[in-house]
Structures are given as structure tokens and as C-alpha cells.
Design an enzyme around this catalytic site. Structure first.
Site, mmCIF file in Angstrom:
data_model
loop_
_atom_site.group_PDB
_atom_site.id
_atom_site.type_symbol
_atom_site.label_atom_id
_atom_site.label_comp_id
_atom_site.label_asym_id
_atom_site.label_seq_id
_atom_site.Cartn_x
_atom_site.Cartn_y
_atom_site.Cartn_z
ATOM 1 N NE ARG A 193 -28.207 5.627 -6.806
ATOM 2 C CZ ARG A 193 -27.473 5.177 -5.803
ATOM 3 N NH1 ARG A 193 -28.052 4.597 -4.776
ATOM 4 N NH2 ARG A 193 -26.168 5.291 -5.825
ATOM 5 C CG HIS A 241 -21.453 3.587 -7.142
ATOM 6 N ND1 HIS A 241 -22.628 3.863 -7.791
ATOM 7 C CD2 HIS A 241 -21.192 4.668 -6.375
ATOM 8 C CE1 HIS A 241 -23.044 5.074 -7.434
ATOM 9 N NE2 HIS A 241 -22.186 5.581 -6.577
#
Ligand SMILES: Cc1cc2nc3c(=O)[nH]c(=O)nc-3n(C[C@H](O)[C@H](O)[C@H](O)COP(=O)(O)OP(=O)(O)OC[C@H]3O[C@@H](n4cnc5c(N)ncnc54)[C@H](O)[C@@H]3O)c2cc1C
Ligand code: SF4
Ligand code: SF4
Ligand code: FES
Lengths: 215, 544
Positions: free
Chosen positions: B338, B318
């Protein structure tokens, strides 16, 4: 970091790195760690419950070991997880009828009415939830407001351990939160999609992507 | 070794860009992955030498565990306590809970054994959410297409189609158990679920509950399992070996009861493995976001019994793990950040990748910045900035109400997200491959089903955000239903308790190890990571 400090965990004195959490210190110790550990720092699983007393202080407080930074002279004891005998069973299905919400709550968690307002649960909660107020609201029938207070609960059960009346406050909170979703949550978009699928629409063509990747 | 830009200098560089520029890219995505993704490193793959997936690529560390010796021998079973059940579920995360509940609802007697306490798992840690194509403009087909593309066209199309089609039913099931989801416009028409955008998806499709979806889900599942009379729960009882019949089918499992320090032999008509992934192996030396118990135990046991595996060289790193402070290293900052507008900046203050590109691409891009000396170093920890400026304006809702888990994390890091960026570095997050299953969760070994992160094929070689939570429930329920059906069929044939199995497959395995010249002194499953090892055997003198 050169400086090391000492803390005691379950009666054993261990060297610790400043800046580490209690849990990390325990992992560096000589014994295999097989309990009171899960998410290791995210603070969501509630398994690393412990009692902490700082050097020179009288008070013992309950903490999550993965979120608590070590200090020299700290004394720590981990608390095992257990399931008490007097669990009240219910099934999600039983919660469907909102008109029965109050009598059902009283039936499932009769101890709720016995709260002594001792505040033990509030002191125990590592999330700072006003647990006692939640129980007070629940016994007054203000179920939505009570449920909302338990929203960030991680079910660490520390409030249950602390409660002299066996109220199991976090389980009351979860019960109310579940009842709320079971009775009220009927999103229109989900209903529409389920209905389309029931009519046999929206089947997936599993070969479409092959055509695309060839082109 | 590459150099990096100091934290102070990087902060100055960041401040000099009111709107950080996005640097043009000179590498194709494929080239970026080939050069910088950890899966493509020269030492990240070897070939399996024995077992039913012999010849397939696998990460060397994992291969070492897969090709290792058992923890127990026949002697351990001799005096062990005997139990039996219709369906034995191993693993207490979301997949195990869903399988156990469905099997119990299907009329089976169920036993659920878990290494840690029920719920202490990756599932409870999930923050971002769960995919389900519900919008009028969306469809299961588009869900399928996105996931197929995201997984580099390597997914099993049948499994993936089932995943996308099962989604609406799964969400309904969760609501019926009492799970909450975020709504927009709660007032009209029963409300509409809030959709978030995930990297690599054609449109917003993630359903969530704040940014602790997994916690919300696992609290509800755990309570339901604990209160279900048809399920017998064994906490702190890891599986240490599976049991086999003479025909090679699965006969149940051997558990180790940590409290009483003894073995329990469970004979089961059907066994479901739901022990999750392998993040705690720290492949390629990476930190991990995974919970303490993620040590590939089920994978090792299934392989020893003869189950086929796939894609054991494909892992998800990740992009945004915590890099500083050291104490929280590897902990996850959800993609939700994000998705809501957080930016990635290098030490020069530049944006260097589209933040919502697929995860493997973003990860490779971050590793490239660090390799090229544009990373940032703070107290010896290297990474890039995750800049939350765009989430923290005066006319925006406070971060604490938008993304409470992120605010909680920032507090623990001692960072004020309105002023200071967080330092992030890729973290080992998910096992893309695993045990090969059919549409009902059955492995290639009769009587052995698998569900959740332990399985392979559903996501291909790269999973999109939100499809794991869907996978564990869709296939956990399928496996539970199928196991209950099979157990019922077996009961119709014979009302006697299930036949006791043995560990003949272990002896066969030991012969294979010897023939291949492999080291038989290494034992697995690991059960617990870290340097202090659990000893299952008391000295012979202390044995009764
Ligand atoms: C920090 C984090 C955030 C994530 N966010 C998301 C997200 O937003 N959306 C999404 O879709 N996915 C997300 N994922 C991925 C997803 O959470 C997992 O893939 C999924 O929860 C795996 O579920 P599982 O039931 O297969 O395994 P787990 O939930 O990991 O459960 C495994 C269980 O098996 C038990 N076990 C292990 N070994 C043994 C043994 N030997 N014997 C008995 N029991 C054993 C463990 O104790 C545990 O109970 C995230 C993962 C992490 C780590
Ligand atoms: S309310 Fe109780 S169970 Fe929930 S977090 Fe607080 S102490 Fe833990
Ligand atoms: S600990 Fe129990 S009795 Fe005391 S205030 Fe809390 S709920 Fe009431
Ligand atoms: S280990 Fe999960 S809360 Fe501490």
C-alpha cells in the site's frame, strides 16, 4: 471439497485435502508437530525441509513443505535440522578489513576450493539459487558477484546437506554478504544523525503531545 | 449473515472504473473503530480475576490461559538434569538474539533456549522494514510524536522516547553485524538510506532490505549467535515453567528437551523472556500472520510468577492478510504494497478508505465493507481486493525487483498482479499489550526481564509499521546489557553458582485459582497450537 487424496509422511499414510500444502496435511495428522515448522507458508524460515517423491517417479527432490501442494501418492520425509561439527567460527569484527578479504575467506572456509562441480547444491535449492556458480565465483575472488547470488537465500541449509565436500555454500554466501555490508555500508544520513546524537542534540520532549491533545 | 458480491461480478465492477473513486466517509474514525474493530466486539474483553493485574481487561481466550494451572509439578523437578548460567534467554527471535548477544558481549555466560529452532519466529517473517528517523527533515521527536498518536496516546512516554532515540544506534549495530539496507543514490556521500512511508507517519521513515527485512535481519542475528562462543544454544527446548526464590524473585526456568523428552532445570542469575506474541491463538476467530510458536507462553509464565501486564485487550489485526486461496489464508501482504501505491477496492469497485490510514482504521473499514455486503467472495472466502495496478506499469520497475516477496506470494496464489487483484481480509498480527517493563527491560518481578512482542507499553494500543523490529532490538539490547550488569553484581557478591529455585509460586497460584473458583484442570502454556497435544509426561511406569 469432497475428494480426498492420500500421501505418506515419514512412513505414515494420511488423508489430505487437495489444495492443501504438505505442512497443513501434517498438522491435521494425529501427532503433535514440534519441529520442521515455523513461518507456515511464507517460505522464509527454511525449517520445513523435506524430501518429496511423486507417485510413479524415481527422482526425489528437496522441497519446502509449506510451499508444496499435495498430490495423490506423494511420499514425503522431513529432514531434521542439525549443526555440523566442523563449523568455522568467525566474528563480525574480523571482517572489517576488506584488504584481507581473500586470505580470510580461504582461512575461514578452506573447503571452498575443493568444489567438485557436482551440482548437488543447485538441485537442492528450493529458491533456485545458482549455488555452484556462487562458490566458483568466490574461489576465483569475485566476491561481490558471489555475494549477490545469495541475496534471496533463506538459509535452509539444504545445499549444505547436499555438498559432498562440506563446503557449507550458504554460509559462505552469508559470510560474503555480511563482509560486504560491514566494510562498505556507511550511509551519510546515518553518520550525520549519530554525530548529532553524540553531541547531545535531538533530545525528546515527552510532554509535547500532552499539550497538543489538550488544545 | 451478510451477503457478498461474487468474484466475477467484482472483477467486472473493478474494470468499469479506470480510476476508482474514493467514497466519502460518513463515520468518524472513532465511530468506525467502535463499531467494527475486533477489539471492540462485545465478547472481546473480560476482567482478570487473579494475579497482579486483577481487575484489568483482557481478551477472554488469553485470560483463560493466564488463569490456568502449570504443566508440571514438583515431582517433575526431582530427577531433572541441573544446569546453571548467568543469563538465561528464553526465545530465539530478534529480541532473544539481541539480548543474548549483548549479554555475552557484556561478559556474561549466556544460555539461549528456544521452542522452535533459533530464528523460526515472527522476526524472520517481517517484510516491511524498521523505523529510524534519519532524514534531515525528520527527528526522533517526530518519530515519538507519530508513534504516540498512532498508539492513541496510551504509550509509556519514557519507553517510547527511548525507542525513538535508540533507533540510529540500532541501525549502526545491525550494519556492524553485516545486515544490508536499501540505498538510494549509492554513489554520493556514502549513500543515503531509502525511506518508505508507513501508515500514520508524518513522513517516510521506514528502512528496509527489499521486502524481506526480517529475513535479512534474522539470518545475520542467527549466524552471529550460533558462532558466538559465549552463548550456549538449546534448540527445541521450550520453557514450561519459571523458577522462583522464596522472596518471589525469578531463579531461572524449567525447560523441556524435546529430543530427549526430559526436563532441564536451569538456575540463572537473570532470566530474559523473549517468547513473542500470541497470534496463533486466533483471537476472535481471525486467521493469523504469525509463526507457529506464537502461543503466548512467556506471558502466561510471567503472569503466574507475579509480573504485571497491561493493555491485554488491544491487538493488531493487519488489514491485508491473504483471503484466497484457503491454503495461504492469513499470510501477510506487507504494508509496503500500500505504501508503494496498491489500492483497496470493495465489490463495487470503489475505494472506501485512505490506504495509508493507521492499520486499525483500515482494518475496521474492510470489516465494514464485508458486513455491509460490499465484500467479495471467491470459493467461499470473503474479503476485498488489493489492487496492484499502480505498481505494475510499463514504465515502472518490475514488481519482482520492487517487492520480490510480494511477487513470490502472488505466484503462489496463482495470480498475475498486472491483471488480477488479490483477495485480502484482516489477519491477527500483533499483540499490542504485554508485560510491564521499565527502561532497562525489567519486569515487576526481580530477576525477570522481558523484551520484544511479549512486552507492553512501548506502542500504546496500536503499533505503527516498523516499530516492532526497532523495539525488539532496542529493548532486547537494553535487557541484555542490564542482565549482564546484574549478573556481574551478583557474582561479585558470591562466586558460588546461582541458587537453585523452586516452584513455590505455582503452589501459591493454585491456591488463588481455588479461592477464585477457577478451573484448575486447564493447563498452560500451550506450547504448540493445533489439535494434537504434546504430552510432557510419560506414563508413571516408564519414569525412571
Ligand atoms: C508476517 C509478519 C510481518 C511483520 N512485519 C513487520 C515489519 O515489517 N516491521 C516491524 O517492525 N514489525 C513487523 N512485524 C512484527 C515483528 O516481526 C514482531 O513483532 C517481532 O519480530 C517480534 O519479535 P520477538 O523477538 O519479540 O518475537 P518472535 O520473533 O516471534 O520470537 C519468539 C521466539 O520465542 C520462541 N518461543 C515461543 N514460546 C517459547 C517457549 N515456551 N519457550 C522457548 N521459546 C519460545 C519462539 O520459538 C521464537 O523463537 C511482523 C510480524 C509478522 C508476523
Ligand atoms: S542457497 Fe542453500 S541455504 Fe540458501 S536457499 Fe538455497 S539451498 Fe537453502
Ligand atoms: S554440492 Fe558442493 S561440491 Fe557439489 S557443486 Fe555444490 S558446492 Fe560444489
Ligand atoms: S515453514 Fe517456514 S519455510 Fe516452510
Amino acid at each position: 471439497m469432497s475428494e480426498t487424496i492420500c500421501i505418506s509422511i515419514d512412513g505414515k499414510v494420511m488423508a489430505a485435502q487437495p489444495g492443501d500444502s504438505i505442512l497443513q496435511t501434517r498438522l491435521h495428522g494425529p501427532d503433535a508437530v514440534t519441529a520442521n515448522i515455523g513461518c507456515m507458508g511464507q517460505g522464509v524460515c527454511g525449517s520445513c525441509r523435506c524430501l518429496v517423491r511423486k507417485a510413479g517417479e524415481r527422482e526425489t527432490v528437496s522441497r519446502l513443505a509449506c510451499e508444496t501442494v499435495v498430490e495423490d501418492g506423494m511420499q514425503v520425509s522431513f529432514i531434521d535440522y542439525y549443526l555440523p561439527d566442523h563449523v568455522h567460527r568467525y566474528r563480525p569484527h574480523d571482517l572489517r578489513d576488506g584488504w584481507q578479504a581473500l586470505p580470510q575467506l580461504q582461512q575461514t572456509f578452506p573447503e571452498t576450493a575443493h568444489c567438485r562441480h557436482c551440482g548437488g547444491c543447485d538441485r537442492a535449492c528450493p529458491r533456485g539459487i545458482p549455488v555452484q556458480q556462487g562458490i566458483a565465483l568466490a574461489s576465483r575472488g569475485e566476491l561481490q558477484a558471489a555475494a549477490a547470488l545469495f541475496d534471496p537465500c533463506i538459509m535452509c541449509n539444504l545445499c549444505t546437506l547436499a555438498c559432498p565436500e562440506n563446503i557449507r555454500p550458504n554460509h559462505v554466501g552469508l559470510y560474503l554478504r555480511r563482509a560486504q555490508a560491514i566494510q562498505n555500508l556507511r550511509p551519510g544520513d546515518l553518520l550525520r544523525r549519530l554525530e548529532q546524537q553524540a553531541r547531545g542534540q535531538l533530545a525528546i520532549d515527552t510532554t509535547a503531545h500532552l499539550a497538543r491533545s489538550e488544545s | 449473515m451478510s451477503t457478498a458480491i461474487s468474484y466475477q461480478q467484482a472483477c467486472l465492477n473493478r474494470a468499469s472504473h479506470a480510476t476508482p473513486p474514493l467514497r466519502a466517509d460518513d463515520l468518524s474514525r472513532a465511530a468506525l473503530l467502535a463499531q467494527y474493530h475486533p477489539d471492540h466486539a462485545a465478547d472481546a474483553s473480560t476482567l482478570l480475576q487473579i494475579g497482579s493485574s486483577r481487575g484489568q481487561p483482557c481478551h477472554p481466550l488469553l485470560a483463560g490461559l493466564l488463569q490456568s494451572n502449570a504443566l508440571i509439578d514438583g515431582f517433575d523437578l526431582a530427577g531433572a538434569e541441573q544446569r546453571s548460567t548467568d543469563v538465561l534467554v528464553l526465545g530465539g527471535g530478534g529480541a532473544g538474539a539481541a539480548a543474548a548477544l549483548t549479554a555475552a558481549r557484556g561478559g556474561a555466560d549466556v544460555m539461549l533456549a528456544s521452542k522452535l529452532r533459533l530464528g523460526d519466529s515472527n522476526t524472520v517473517m517481517a517484510e516491511g522494514g524498521i523505523q529510524a528517523a534519519l532524514a534531515a527533515s525528520d527527528s526522533p521527536q517526530q518519530h515519538f510524536d507519530d508513534a504516540m498518536r498512532g498508539g492513541h496516546n496510551c504509550a509509556d512516554p519514557q519507553l517510547l522516547a527511548q525507542l525513538a532515540s535508540d533507533a540510529p544506534g540500532v541501525i549502526r549495530w545491525l550494519i556492524e553485524l553485516g545486515m544490508h539496507f536499501d540505498l538510494v543514490d549509492a554513489s554520493s556521500d556514502g549513500g543515503k538510506l531509502r525511506y518508505k512511508q508507513a501508515g500514520g507517519c508524518s513522513q517516510p521513515r521506514i528502512l528496509s532490505y527489499r521486502d524481506y527485512t526480517g529475513l535479512e535481519m534474522m539470518c545475520v542475528l542467527r549466524e552471529t549467535v550460533e558462532l558466538e562462543p559465549g552463548i550456549q544454544l538449546l534448540n527445541r527446548c521450550p520453557v514450561v515453567e519459571l523458577l522462583s526464590h522464596e522472596d518471589g524473585s525469578c531463579a531461572g526456568a524449567v525447560l523441556y528437551d524435546l529430543e530427549y523428552q526430559r526436563f532441564i532445570v536451569v538456575s540463572a542469575r537473570q532470566t530474559i523472556l523473549a517468547t513473542g506474541g500470541c497470534g496463533r491463538l486466533h483471537l476472535q476467530g481471525f486467521p493469523t500472520s504469525n509463526h507457529y510458536g506464537a502461543t503466548a507462553d512467556g506471558l502466561v509464565l510471567a503472569y503466574r510468577l507475579g509480573a504485571q501486564l497491561r493493555d491485554m485487550d488491544a491487538f493488531q489485526y493487519h488489514p491485508t492478510g491473504v483471503a484466497w486461496p484457503q491454503r495461504l489464508r492469513g499470510g501477510l501482504i506487507s504494508e509496503a504494497a500500500r505504501s508503494a501505491g496498491a489500492m483497496l477496492l470493495n465489490g463495487l469497485g470503489e475505494r472506501f478508505v485512505d490506504e495509508l490510514a493507521p492499520r486499525d482504521v483500515v482494518t475496521a473499514a474492510i470489516l465494514r465493507e464485508c458486513a455491509a455486503g460490499r465484500g467479495i467472495v471467491r470459493d467461499g472466502q470473503q474479503g476485498v481486493f488489493l489492487d496492484l495496478r499502480r505498481l505494475c506499469g510499463p514504465d515502472l520497475p518490475a514488481l519482482a525487483s520492487q517487492l520480490p516477496a510480494l511477487q513470490h506470494l502472488a505466484d503462489k496464489c496463482g495470480i498475475d498482479p498486472t491483471r488480477e487483484p488479490m483477495l485480502v481480509y484482516p489477519t491477527l498480527h500483533y499483540q499490542n499489550g504485554g508485560v510491564v517493563i521499565d527502561s532497562q527491560g525489567q519486569s515487576s518481578v526481580p530477576g525477570l526481564l522481558c523484551a520484544g512482542e511479549i512486552t507492553g507499553g512501548i506502542h500504546g494500543r496500536n503499533r505503527l509499521m516498523g516499530n516492532a523490529l526497532l523495539d525488539i532490538l532496542a529493548f532486547g539490547r537494553r535487557a541484555g546489557r542490564q542482565a549482564a550488569r546484574q549478573a556481574q553484581a551478583a557474582r561479585n557478591k558470591s562466586s558460588l553458582p546461582p541458587l537453585r529455585g523452586g516452584i513455590e509460586h505455582v503452589y501459591r497460584w493454585q491456591r488463588q485459582l481455588a479461592l477464585a473458583g477457577l478451573d484448575a484442570s486447564q493447563q498452560a502454556p500451550l506450547l504448540y497450537p493445533g489439535q494434537a497435544r504434546l504430552t510432557l509426561h510419560r506414563p508413571a511406569s516408564a519414569r525412571a
